[in-house]
Design a protein around this motif. Structure first.
Motif, PDB file in Angstrom:
ATOM      1  N   GLY A   1      -0.312  -5.751  -0.974  1.00 58.35           N
ATOM      2  CA  GLY A   1      -0.942  -5.903   0.333  1.00 58.35           C
ATOM      3  C   GLY A   1      -0.815  -4.724   1.261  1.00 58.35           C
ATOM      4  O   GLY A   1      -1.434  -4.717   2.346  1.00 58.35           O
ATOM      5  N   VAL A   2      -0.052  -3.698   0.883  1.00 58.04           N
ATOM      6  CA  VAL A   2       0.198  -2.571   1.786  1.00 58.04           C
ATOM      7  C   VAL A   2      -1.078  -1.786   2.080  1.00 58.04           C
ATOM      8  O   VAL A   2      -1.366  -1.455   3.239  1.00 58.04           O
ATOM      9  N   ALA A   3      -1.840  -1.460   1.052  1.00 53.07           N
ATOM     10  CA  ALA A   3      -3.050  -0.666   1.266  1.00 53.07           C
ATOM     11  C   ALA A   3      -4.005  -1.375   2.230  1.00 53.07           C
ATOM     12  O   ALA A   3      -4.534  -0.761   3.163  1.00 53.07           O
ATOM     13  N   GLU A   4      -4.193  -2.665   2.011  1.00 51.30           N
ATOM     14  CA  GLU A   4      -5.084  -3.439   2.871  1.00 51.30           C
ATOM     15  C   GLU A   4      -4.545  -3.523   4.293  1.00 51.30           C
ATOM     16  O   GLU A   4      -5.299  -3.426   5.272  1.00 51.30           O
ATOM     17  N   LEU A   5      -3.235  -3.711   4.413  1.00 52.67           N
ATOM     18  CA  LEU A   5      -2.614  -3.798   5.738  1.00 52.67           C
ATOM     19  C   LEU A   5      -2.805  -2.512   6.522  1.00 52.67           C
ATOM     20  O   LEU A   5      -3.212  -2.536   7.695  1.00 52.67           O
TER      21      LEU A   5
ATOM     22  N   SER B   1      -6.296  -1.963   7.704  1.00 54.23           N
ATOM     23  CA  SER B   1      -6.605  -2.855   8.813  1.00 54.23           C
ATOM     24  C   SER B   1      -5.973  -2.361  10.116  1.00 54.23           C
ATOM     25  O   SER B   1      -6.622  -2.330  11.170  1.00 54.23           O
ATOM     26  N   LEU B   2      -4.702  -1.943  10.049  1.00 53.90           N
ATOM     27  CA  LEU B   2      -4.003  -1.450  11.241  1.00 53.90           C
ATOM     28  C   LEU B   2      -4.630  -0.172  11.772  1.00 53.90           C
ATOM     29  O   LEU B   2      -4.624   0.081  12.986  1.00 53.90           O
TER      30      LEU B   2
ATOM     31  N   LEU C   1      -4.482   5.975   0.822  1.00 54.39           N
ATOM     32  CA  LEU C   1      -3.585   5.957   1.986  1.00 54.39           C
ATOM     33  C   LEU C   1      -3.681   7.225   2.826  1.00 54.39           C
ATOM     34  O   LEU C   1      -3.438   7.193   4.036  1.00 54.39           O
ATOM     35  N   LYS C   2      -4.016   8.347   2.190  1.00 51.38           N
ATOM     36  CA  LYS C   2      -4.092   9.601   2.936  1.00 51.38           C
ATOM     37  C   LYS C   2      -5.102   9.516   4.071  1.00 51.38           C
ATOM     38  O   LYS C   2      -4.924  10.121   5.139  1.00 51.38           O
ATOM     39  N   LYS C   3      -6.167   8.748   3.872  1.00 51.34           N
ATOM     40  CA  LYS C   3      -7.225   8.646   4.869  1.00 51.34           C
ATOM     41  C   LYS C   3      -6.801   7.879   6.114  1.00 51.34           C
ATOM     42  O   LYS C   3      -7.411   8.048   7.178  1.00 51.34           O
ATOM     43  N   VAL C   4      -5.801   7.025   5.996  1.00 51.73           N
ATOM     44  CA  VAL C   4      -5.437   6.174   7.134  1.00 51.73           C
ATOM     45  C   VAL C   4      -4.178   6.640   7.858  1.00 51.73           C
ATOM     46  O   VAL C   4      -3.796   6.055   8.876  1.00 51.73           O
TER      47      VAL C   4
ATOM     48  N   GLY D   1       3.699  -7.732   5.376  1.00 48.75           N
ATOM     49  CA  GLY D   1       2.498  -8.429   5.797  1.00 48.75           C
ATOM     50  C   GLY D   1       2.664  -9.200   7.090  1.00 48.75           C
ATOM     51  O   GLY D   1       1.672  -9.516   7.773  1.00 48.75           O
ATOM     52  N   ASP D   2       3.925  -9.517   7.459  1.00 51.32           N
ATOM     53  CA  ASP D   2       4.184 -10.246   8.696  1.00 51.32           C
ATOM     54  C   ASP D   2       4.029  -9.375   9.939  1.00 51.32           C
ATOM     55  O   ASP D   2       4.094  -9.875  11.070  1.00 51.32           O
ATOM     56  N   LEU D   3       3.824  -8.073   9.735  1.00 53.65           N
ATOM     57  CA  LEU D   3       3.724  -7.164  10.877  1.00 53.65           C
ATOM     58  C   LEU D   3       2.532  -7.503  11.770  1.00 53.65           C
ATOM     59  O   LEU D   3       2.627  -7.453  12.995  1.00 53.65           O
ATOM     60  N   LYS D   4       1.404  -7.887  11.171  1.00 51.08           N
ATOM     61  CA  LYS D   4       0.219  -8.208  11.969  1.00 51.08           C
ATOM     62  C   LYS D   4       0.484  -9.422  12.865  1.00 51.08           C
ATOM     63  O   LYS D   4       0.053  -9.444  14.022  1.00 51.08           O
ATOM     64  N   LYS D   5       1.191 -10.391  12.341  1.00 50.28           N
ATOM     65  CA  LYS D   5       1.525 -11.567  13.154  1.00 50.28           C
ATOM     66  C   LYS D   5       2.432 -11.182  14.311  1.00 50.28           C
ATOM     67  O   LYS D   5       2.264 -11.640  15.454  1.00 50.28           O
ATOM     68  N   LEU D   6       3.410 -10.293  14.026  1.00 50.70           N
ATOM     69  CA  LEU D   6       4.327  -9.855  15.070  1.00 50.70           C
ATOM     70  C   LEU D   6       3.585  -9.115  16.167  1.00 50.70           C
ATOM     71  O   LEU D   6       3.889  -9.262  17.357  1.00 50.70           O
ATOM     72  N   LEU D   7       2.589  -8.323  15.773  1.00 47.89           N
ATOM     73  CA  LEU D   7       1.816  -7.560  16.746  1.00 47.89           C
ATOM     74  C   LEU D   7       0.690  -8.383  17.386  1.00 47.89           C
ATOM     75  O   LEU D   7      -0.095  -7.870  18.176  1.00 47.89           O
ATOM     76  N   LYS D   8       0.627  -9.679  16.998  1.00 49.07           N
ATOM     77  CA  LYS D   8      -0.343 -10.611  17.555  1.00 49.07           C
ATOM     78  C   LYS D   8      -1.778 -10.170  17.274  1.00 49.07           C
ATOM     79  O   LYS D   8      -2.653 -10.211  18.168  1.00 49.07           O
ATOM     80  N   LEU D   9      -2.003  -9.753  16.036  1.00 50.49           N
ATOM     81  CA  LEU D   9      -3.348  -9.330  15.639  1.00 50.49           C
ATOM     82  C   LEU D   9      -4.077 -10.458  14.912  1.00 50.49           C
ATOM     83  O   LEU D   9      -3.457 -11.288  14.277  1.00 50.49           O
TER      84      LEU D   9
END
Length: 232
Positions: free
Chosen positions: A110-114, A117-118, A144-147, A224-232
């Motif tokens: 899930g890291v690449a997708e995360l 998205s971020l 990953l280099k692109k993001v 993956g819980d980072l998005k929830k923490l950031l309220k996204l």
């Protein structure tokens, strides 16, 4: 002007202010642990066969070097190898690891997708104790280099400690300490963020010890819980 807080000073974590998120690599975004175990086993097998080492480093000994800066990890594991032979085995180690990293992705699920998205909302950075070659190989996989806006590591900024990498990120971004967030899985990540004066989120991983992240501003079970923490 960027203000540097004391390591012991609590830093309020306001998700709404964050503009840049800096990530540790190993244990946070990627898992090269098996590759490291395999490479070290092969190198030390050669050293033992040649009479330059007496034993294989244990899994715990190898894991304990994760997060060390520069040549510290190799020097710790190879402390008994004769000085005039150590560089030869270190280059062999690095060569084997390069081949493994060029052949496959070590990104956690899930890291690449995360990150993609971020990147729509934040500038992303790396803040690792690794060398430039290692970082380039990580970012070459999965797009990953692109993001990653700020691909920083100890090797690229000649840092003596991870907090130096974070200070360089503050300098390059021109942001205040409250606008940059560190995400990592080890106490060294938390300590580095504290020294640089920025908030930090700890991610639980198999490499960390119990309560290792207790002084982080927040702790999540998976990246993956980072998005929830950031309220996204």
């Amino acid at each position: 002007m960027t203000q540097i807080h004391s390591q012991k000073t609590p830093i309020p974590f306001d998700a709404a202010q964050i503009k840049v998120i800096a990530f540790d690599l190993d244990g946070t975004l990627i898992d090269t642990s098996q590759a490291m175990l395999d490479v070290n086993h092969e190198v030390f097998s050669e050293a033992i066969h040649n009479g330059d080492a007496k034993k294989q480093p244990t899994k715990d000994e190898i894991y304990s070097t994760f997060g060390m800066i520069g040549d510290e990890a190799w020097n710790t594991l190879a402390s008994e190898i004769p000085d005039d032979r150590a560089d030869q085995y270190k280059e062999r180690h690095n060569e084997l690891l390069r081949k493994k990293m060029d052949a496959q992705s070590f990104a956690l699920p899930g890291v690449a997708e995360l990150l993609k998205s971020l990147a729509d909302r934040y500038d992303l950075a790396t803040a690792s104790n690794c060398g430039e070659g290692y970082l380039e190989r990580v970012l070459a996989q999965d797009g990953l280099k692109k993001v990653i806006t700020y691909p920083l590591c100890a090797g690229s900024v000649n840092a003596e400690q991870k907090s130096d990498v974070l200070r360089e990120l503050l300098r390059q971004s021109g942001l205040d300490t409250s606008q940059v967030l560190m995400v990592g899985d080890r106490k060294s990540d938390v300590d580095a963020a504290r020294k640089a004066g920025i908030p930090v989120v700890g991610v639980r991983s198999e490499f960390g010890e119990e309560n290792e992240l207790q002084t982080a501003d927040a702790v999540i079970d998976t990246i993956g819980d980072l998005k929830k923490l950031l309220k996204l």
